[in-house]
Design an enzyme around this catalytic site. Structure first.
Site, PDB file in Angstrom:
ATOM      1  N   CYS A  53       0.833  -1.206   0.000  1.00  0.00           N
ATOM      2  CA  CYS A  53       0.000   0.000   0.000  1.00  0.00           C
ATOM      3  C   CYS A  53       0.872   1.263   0.000  1.00  0.00           C
ATOM      4  O   CYS A  53       1.803   1.376   0.798  1.00  0.00           O
ATOM      5  CB  CYS A  53      -0.918  -0.002   1.224  1.00  0.00           C
ATOM      6  SG  CYS A  53      -2.006   1.423   1.279  1.00  0.00           S
ATOM      7  N   CYS A  57       0.555   5.050   6.748  1.00  0.00           N
ATOM      8  CA  CYS A  57      -0.033   4.911   8.091  1.00  0.00           C
ATOM      9  C   CYS A  57       1.000   4.232   9.000  1.00  0.00           C
ATOM     10  O   CYS A  57       1.426   3.095   8.723  1.00  0.00           O
ATOM     11  CB  CYS A  57      -1.318   4.095   8.023  1.00  0.00           C
ATOM     12  SG  CYS A  57      -2.439   4.675   6.733  1.00  0.00           S
ATOM     13  N   CYS A  60       0.761   0.500  10.255  1.00  0.00           N
ATOM     14  CA  CYS A  60       0.289  -0.569   9.367  1.00  0.00           C
ATOM     15  C   CYS A  60       1.401  -1.411   8.746  1.00  0.00           C
ATOM     16  O   CYS A  60       2.349  -0.892   8.140  1.00  0.00           O
ATOM     17  CB  CYS A  60      -0.568   0.031   8.263  1.00  0.00           C
ATOM     18  SG  CYS A  60      -1.363  -1.251   7.271  1.00  0.00           S
ATOM     19  N   CYS A  97     -16.267  -9.105   6.547  1.00  0.00           N
ATOM     20  CA  CYS A  97     -15.608  -7.829   6.264  1.00  0.00           C
ATOM     21  C   CYS A  97     -14.357  -8.069   5.424  1.00  0.00           C
ATOM     22  O   CYS A  97     -13.510  -8.878   5.808  1.00  0.00           O
ATOM     23  CB  CYS A  97     -15.183  -7.156   7.560  1.00  0.00           C
ATOM     24  SG  CYS A  97     -16.498  -7.038   8.762  1.00  0.00           S
ATOM     25  N   CYS A 128     -19.221  -6.134   4.385  1.00  0.00           N
ATOM     26  CA  CYS A 128     -18.526  -4.892   4.713  1.00  0.00           C
ATOM     27  C   CYS A 128     -17.234  -4.867   3.906  1.00  0.00           C
ATOM     28  O   CYS A 128     -16.600  -5.916   3.729  1.00  0.00           O
ATOM     29  CB  CYS A 128     -18.210  -4.840   6.204  1.00  0.00           C
ATOM     30  SG  CYS A 128     -17.300  -3.349   6.664  1.00  0.00           S
ATOM     31  N   CYS A 188     -19.067   2.494   8.895  1.00  0.00           N
ATOM     32  CA  CYS A 188     -18.289   1.890   9.977  1.00  0.00           C
ATOM     33  C   CYS A 188     -17.021   2.734  10.104  1.00  0.00           C
ATOM     34  O   CYS A 188     -16.241   2.818   9.161  1.00  0.00           O
ATOM     35  CB  CYS A 188     -17.940   0.449   9.613  1.00  0.00           C
ATOM     36  SG  CYS A 188     -16.754  -0.320  10.736  1.00  0.00           S
ATOM     37  N   ARG A 266     -17.261  -1.987  18.249  1.00  0.00           N
ATOM     38  CA  ARG A 266     -16.530  -3.248  18.005  1.00  0.00           C
ATOM     39  C   ARG A 266     -15.175  -3.249  18.692  1.00  0.00           C
ATOM     40  O   ARG A 266     -14.332  -2.383  18.445  1.00  0.00           O
ATOM     41  CB  ARG A 266     -16.363  -3.476  16.500  1.00  0.00           C
ATOM     42  CG  ARG A 266     -15.723  -4.831  16.179  1.00  0.00           C
ATOM     43  CD  ARG A 266     -15.875  -5.228  14.711  1.00  0.00           C
ATOM     44  NE  ARG A 266     -17.262  -5.140  14.315  1.00  0.00           N
ATOM     45  CZ  ARG A 266     -17.730  -4.272  13.434  1.00  0.00           C
ATOM     46  NH1 ARG A 266     -16.924  -3.459  12.808  1.00  0.00           N
ATOM     47  NH2 ARG A 266     -19.017  -4.236  13.157  1.00  0.00           N
TER      48      ARG A 266
HETATM   49  N1  SAM Z   1      -6.518   0.372   3.335  1.00  0.00           N
HETATM   50  C1  SAM Z   1      -7.765   0.585   3.901  1.00  0.00           C
HETATM   51  C2  SAM Z   1      -7.824   1.828   4.760  1.00  0.00           C
HETATM   52  O1  SAM Z   1      -6.866   2.177   5.400  1.00  0.00           O
HETATM   53  O2  SAM Z   1      -8.881   2.462   4.778  1.00  0.00           O
HETATM   54  C3  SAM Z   1      -8.313  -0.582   4.646  1.00  0.00           C
HETATM   55  C4  SAM Z   1      -7.506  -1.465   5.534  1.00  0.00           C
HETATM   56  S1  SAM Z   1      -6.852  -0.745   7.022  1.00  0.00           S
HETATM   57  C5  SAM Z   1      -5.738  -1.993   7.499  1.00  0.00           C
HETATM   58  C6  SAM Z   1      -8.172  -0.712   8.194  1.00  0.00           C
HETATM   59  C7  SAM Z   1      -7.888  -0.187   9.571  1.00  0.00           C
HETATM   60  O3  SAM Z   1      -7.222  -1.161  10.357  1.00  0.00           O
HETATM   61  C8  SAM Z   1      -7.010   1.037   9.713  1.00  0.00           C
HETATM   62  O4  SAM Z   1      -7.689   2.214   9.453  1.00  0.00           O
HETATM   63  C9  SAM Z   1      -6.590   0.967  11.179  1.00  0.00           C
HETATM   64  O5  SAM Z   1      -7.505   1.662  12.003  1.00  0.00           O
HETATM   65  C10 SAM Z   1      -6.651  -0.536  11.477  1.00  0.00           C
HETATM   66  N2  SAM Z   1      -5.298  -1.070  11.693  1.00  0.00           N
HETATM   67  C11 SAM Z   1      -4.344  -1.253  10.763  1.00  0.00           C
HETATM   68  N3  SAM Z   1      -3.197  -1.728  11.303  1.00  0.00           N
HETATM   69  C12 SAM Z   1      -3.433  -1.844  12.643  1.00  0.00           C
HETATM   70  C13 SAM Z   1      -2.635  -2.253  13.746  1.00  0.00           C
HETATM   71  N4  SAM Z   1      -1.370  -2.627  13.598  1.00  0.00           N
HETATM   72  N5  SAM Z   1      -3.201  -2.239  14.976  1.00  0.00           N
HETATM   73  C14 SAM Z   1      -4.483  -1.844  15.138  1.00  0.00           C
HETATM   74  N6  SAM Z   1      -5.274  -1.445  14.125  1.00  0.00           N
HETATM   75  C15 SAM Z   1      -4.775  -1.432  12.886  1.00  0.00           C
HETATM   76 FE1  SF4 Z   2      -2.684   1.268   3.442  1.00  0.00          FE
HETATM   77 FE2  SF4 Z   2      -2.494   0.172   5.822  1.00  0.00          FE
HETATM   78 FE3  SF4 Z   2      -2.968   2.765   5.624  1.00  0.00          FE
HETATM   79 FE4  SF4 Z   2      -4.898   0.988   4.926  1.00  0.00          FE
HETATM   80  S1  SF4 Z   2      -4.053   1.309   6.956  1.00  0.00           S
HETATM   81  S2  SF4 Z   2      -4.246   2.815   3.808  1.00  0.00           S
HETATM   82  S3  SF4 Z   2      -3.599  -0.653   4.108  1.00  0.00           S
HETATM   83  S4  SF4 Z   2      -1.089   1.706   4.938  1.00  0.00           S
END
Ligand code: SAM
Ligand code: SF4
Ligand code: DTB
Length: 335
Positions: A53, A57, A60, A97, A128, A188, A266
Site C-alpha cells: 500500500c 499509516c 500498518c 468484512c 462490509c 463503519c 466493536r
Molecule cells: N486500506 C484501507 C484503509 O486504510 O482504509 C483498509 C484497511 S486498514 C488496514 C483498516 C484499519 O485497520 C485502519 O484504518 C486501522 O484503524 C486498522 N489497523 C491497521 N493496522 C493496525 C494495527 N497494527 N493495529 C491496530 N489497528 C490497525
Molecule cells: Fe494502506 Fe495500511 Fe494505511 Fe490501509 S491502513 S491505507 S492498508 S497503509
C-alpha cells in the site's frame, strides 16, 4: 430518546475523568437501554488484497513504507473469497468484512469487487468492505451492488492523526465517510488506541465521531497491534511505557458507548493480547461486536477456540437479532 451529535470536547473529557466505577455504570446503563448485554455480534475479516500500500499509516504492516515482511498480493480471485465467506458463515459469523491495502480502488477493480459483494450477500451474510478512499461514483456502485457497510477509520484525534499518517488528511477521510453516507451504505468508522497518543487525543477521537452529522452504525475501537518494522510498532517496542493501559482502553470504549448509544461498538484489533478480564470490562462498558477467527488482516487474532471459551466463561451468546440503528430506520420509514 435523544441521540446527540452536539457533544463538546469538555463533556467528553469529563466522561473520561469520571471515577472508573461510575463511568462503567453509566456506559452499562446506556448499553442496556438499546442493546442486549448478553449478546455479541460476530464478524469475520478477510484480506482480499494484502500489502504494497502506498499510504504511510505509521501503524500498518501493509504500507510500502514499513519493513514488516508482509508480501504484496494481487486482488484475490472471486471464487476464493466466496469459499472463505462460506467458512465464516459455517463458523457462525453474521458479517463478512473484506479489506484491501489500497489508497483507493481503481475503477478497473470495481467489477470484481461488485461481483464479490453480490456473491457474499447471496450467501446470507452481511457485507462490509474497506478499500481506502472512495469517490461518490464508486460509493454509489457499491451501494447498487448491495454493500451493507463500508469501513473507513478516522483513526485518532485530528491533531494526532497528522503524526501517524502524512499521505492523506483527516479531511480526505471525512470526505469518503460523507460519500459513503450519501450513497446509503452504512458507515463503519473508528480508530486505534495505544499509538502513543494522549488522553486529550482519545477525547478528540471520540468527539470527531460523536459529532458527525449522523453517528457511524459501527465504531471499531482497535488497540494498536505493534508490528515490528512499522514506525509506531517500533516506537512502542522502544518505549514500553507508552503501551495503553487496559483501564484507559475501557474508558475509551465507555465514552464511545455513552456518546453514540445506538452504534455497534466493536472491540477490534488487539484482543489477542488482552486478558479475559479486560475484554469482560470492555463488554461491560458497551462493546458488543468482535472479529472472530485466528487472523485479522495480517495480524493474529484470538481464535475461535479461545473465543468459545471466553463466551462460555462470561455467559455471552452470538448476536441473533437486528442492530438498533437498522431497527430504528425501519420504524422511521414505516411510519
Ligand atoms: N486500506 C484501507 C484503509 O486504510 O482504509 C483498509 C484497511 S486498514 C488496514 C483498516 C484499519 O485497520 C485502519 O484504518 C486501522 O484503524 C486498522 N489497523 C491497521 N493496522 C493496525 C494495527 N497494527 N493495529 C491496530 N489497528 C490497525
Ligand atoms: Fe494502506 Fe495500511 Fe494505511 Fe490501509 S491502513 S491505507 S492498508 S497503509
Ligand atoms: C478495523 O477498524 N479494524 C480491522 C478492520 N477495521 C478492517 C482491521 C484491523 C487490522 C489489524 C492489523 C492487521 O491485521 O494487519
Amino acid at each position: 430518546m435523544t441521540i446527540r451529535t452536539d457533544w463538546t470536547r469538555e463533556e467528553i473529557a469529563a466522561l473520561f475523568d469520571l471515577p472508573f466505577t461510575e463511568l462503567l455504570f453509566r456506559a452499562a446503563s446506556v448499553h442496556r437501554e438499546h442493546h442486549r448485554p448478553d449478546e455479541i455480534q460476530l464478524c469475520t475479516l478477510l484480506s482480499i488484497k494484502t500489502g504494497g500500500c502506498p499510504e504511510d499509516c505509521g501503524y500498518c504492516s501493509q504500507s510500502v513504507h514499513a519493513d514488516s515482511g508482509v508480501e504484496a498480493t494481487k486482488l484475490m480471485d472471486v471464487r476464493a473469497v466466496l469459499q472463505s465467506a462460506a467458512q465464516a458463515k459455517d463458523n457462525g459469523s453474521q458479517r463478512f468484512c473484506m479489506g484491501a491495502a489500497w489508497r483507493n480502488p481503481k475503477d478497473r477493480d470495481m467489477p470484481a469487487i461488485v461481483e464479490i459483494v453480490k456473491g457474499v450477500r447471496a450467501m446470507g451474510l452481511e457485507t462490509c468492505m474497506t478499500l481506502g478512499m472512495l469517490s461518490p461514483k464508486q460509493a454509489d456502485l457499491l451501494a447498487e451492488a448491495g454493500l451493507d457497510y463500508y469501513n473507513h477509520n478516522i483513526d485518532s484525534s485530528p491533531e494526532y492523526y497528522e503524526r501517524a499518517i502524512t499521505t492523506r488528511t483527516m479531511a480526505d477521510r471525512l470526505e469518503t465517510l460523507q460519500n459513503v453516507r450519501t450513497s446509503g451504505i452504512n458507515v463503519c468508522s473508528g480508530g486505534i488506541v495505544g499509538m502513543g497518543e494522549t488522553r486529550e487525543d482519545r477525547v478528540g477521537f471520540i468527539h470527531t465521531l460523536a459529532t458527525l452529522p449522523q453517528h457511524p452504525e459501527s465504531v471499531p475501537v482497535n488497540a494498536l497491534v505493534p508490528v515490528k518494522g512499522t514506525v509506531l510498532g517500533d516506537m512502542l517496542a522502544d518505549t514500553p511505557l507508552a503501551k495503553i493501559d487496559d483501564i484507559e482502553f475501557v474508558r475509551t470504549v465507555a465514552a464511545a458507548r455513552i456518546t453514540m448509544p445506538l452504534s455497534m461498538v466493536r472491540l477490534s484489533a488487539g484482543r489477542e493480547s488482552m486478558s479475559d478480564a479486560a475484554q469482560a470490562l470492555c463488554f461491560m462498558a458497551g462493546a458488543n461486536s468482535i472479529f472472530t477467527g485466528d487472523k485479522l488482516l495480517t495480524a493474529p487474532n484470538a481464535g475461535d477456540d479461545s473465543d468459545a471459551a471466553l463466551f462460555a466463561r462470561l455467559g455471552l451468546a452470538p448476536m441473533s437479532g437486528e442492530e438498533p440503528m437498522q431497527a430504528q430506520r425501519e420504524l422511521t420509514s414505516a411510519g
